[in-house]
Design an enzyme around this catalytic site. Structure first.
Site, mmCIF file in Angstrom:
data_model
loop_
_atom_site.group_PDB
_atom_site.id
_atom_site.type_symbol
_atom_site.label_atom_id
_atom_site.label_comp_id
_atom_site.label_asym_id
_atom_site.label_seq_id
_atom_site.Cartn_x
_atom_site.Cartn_y
_atom_site.Cartn_z
ATOM 1 N N LEU A 180 0.877 -1.162 0.000
ATOM 2 C CA LEU A 180 0.000 0.000 0.000
ATOM 3 C C LEU A 180 0.917 1.215 0.000
ATOM 4 O O LEU A 180 1.897 1.244 0.758
ATOM 5 C CB LEU A 180 -0.907 0.023 1.237
ATOM 6 C CG LEU A 180 -1.991 -1.065 1.315
ATOM 7 C CD1 LEU A 180 -2.745 -0.961 2.630
ATOM 8 C CD2 LEU A 180 -2.948 -0.955 0.140
ATOM 9 N N ASP A 181 0.633 2.206 -0.832
ATOM 10 C CA ASP A 181 1.552 3.333 -0.906
ATOM 11 C C ASP A 181 1.476 4.193 0.363
ATOM 12 O O ASP A 181 0.641 3.975 1.241
ATOM 13 C CB ASP A 181 1.344 4.155 -2.186
ATOM 14 C CG ASP A 181 -0.024 4.799 -2.283
ATOM 15 O OD1 ASP A 181 -0.529 5.263 -1.248
ATOM 16 O OD2 ASP A 181 -0.594 4.835 -3.389
ATOM 17 N N TYR A 182 2.347 5.160 0.428
ATOM 18 C CA TYR A 182 2.582 5.933 1.655
ATOM 19 C C TYR A 182 1.298 6.521 2.234
ATOM 20 O O TYR A 182 1.061 6.466 3.448
ATOM 21 C CB TYR A 182 3.582 7.048 1.341
ATOM 22 C CG TYR A 182 4.063 7.827 2.543
ATOM 23 C CD1 TYR A 182 5.009 7.288 3.415
ATOM 24 C CD2 TYR A 182 3.599 9.122 2.789
ATOM 25 C CE1 TYR A 182 5.468 8.010 4.512
ATOM 26 C CE2 TYR A 182 4.049 9.843 3.881
ATOM 27 C CZ TYR A 182 4.988 9.287 4.734
ATOM 28 O OH TYR A 182 5.435 9.994 5.817
#
Length: 290
Positions: free
Chosen positions: A155-157
């Site tokens: 999952l991105d930042y």
């Protein structure tokens, strides 16, 4: 918890078949490509490795929870893995088991029983072991006392929600492969205008700047002015897929939450919390995988 999210304040932030010159036997014409019935069942895979025979060392070490296959290959290149005291120089080595294998001089333990966990990844941390820029990672958020765990996908930042984590590299890889077909479900809060018809068109897939995204089941859940809550279910999970697709439709995503991965949901856990999935539930789930 999911109902609470919906009530949060809004934020803006092919070629046709060409018959050959050679005659077809028995004077029968070859049917056009695409008109012939496809064989049922999965396509045969040439030289598919046997699960009960010798395996590549990277695969064995991943299953033992040492690291992902790609990380193991890097460790071999760095000279950190040895067999009976002799440093390994190729990841193509085939072994029946990990007897005599060491990592950084330490014997590899026998694989522990497979475990799978539900972790609520908070917004504002990386799905990585470390960050050269010093930003927080998921391992900074995890509680102490857990076995060595690897994230299933990323999952991105700025994306929050369900992140599955496991100690089994083989299971990790199986769940990540698009061919396995495990669906991921997201809820996105976005600013802009979009119709249900536009969202339904995503079921046919879409190409954006040369990248092909597969079928997405998207539904408009709620609309307040220019702010929308949209639910999306997909089975690929390419990098920033949801944000890129919604951005292509003219929407600006202000919040993105993954609410489910296969049958497992984020229900009952808060940001930063982790819960182990019951062994029986995991066993039955694995039997459904392709």
């Amino acid at each position: 918890m999911l109902d609470d999210w919906l009530s949060l304040p809004e934020q803006r932030p092919d070629l046709s078949h060409q018959p050959g010159k050679c005659p077809v036997p028995n004077n029968r014409q070859r049917p056009p490509r695409g008109s012939r019935p496809k064989p049922k069942g999965p396509r045969p895979v040439a030289n598919k490795p046997r699960e009960d025979g010798p395996q590549r060392i990277a695969k064995l070490l991943a299953r033992a929870g040492v690291a992902s296959r790609r990380e193991v290959e890097r460790m071999i290149a760095e000279g950190r893995i040895a067999i009976d005291g002799e440093t390994l120089d190729t990841p193509a080595t085939l072994l029946d088991n990990l007897n005599g294998v060491t990592v950084d001089g330490n014997p590899v333990k026998k694989p522990a029983p497979t475990k799978l966990f539900r972790f609520y990844k908070p917004k504002g941390c990386l799905t990585a072991a470390h960050d050269p820029k010093g930003r927080p990672t998921i391992y900074d958020r995890l509680p102490q006392g857990l076995p060595r765990l690897m994230p299933v996908g990323r999952l991105d930042y700025n994306t929050e929600g369900l992140l599955l984590m496991t100690n089994d590299g083989g299971l990790k890889r199986q769940l990540e492969l698009p061919a396995t077909g495990v669906e991921r479900t997201y809820r996105a809060r976005a600013f802009g205008e979009v119709s249900q018809e536009q969202l339904e068109s995503l079921a046919e897939g879409i190409t954006i700047e040369g990248v092909r995204y597969g079928s997405i089941d998207a539904n408009l859940e709620r609309s307040t002015g220019h702010n929308k809550w949209i639910q999306l279910t997909l089975a690929e999970g390419k990098n920033r897929e949801v944000r890129n697709v919604l951005g292509h439709l003219g929407l600006e995503v202000s919040r993105l939450i993954r609410t489910a991965y296969g049958p497992f949901t984020v229900e009952g856990i808060e940001p930063g919390q982790i819960r182990e999935i019951d062994r029986n539930e995991l066993f039955h789930f694995r039997r459904t995988l392709k």
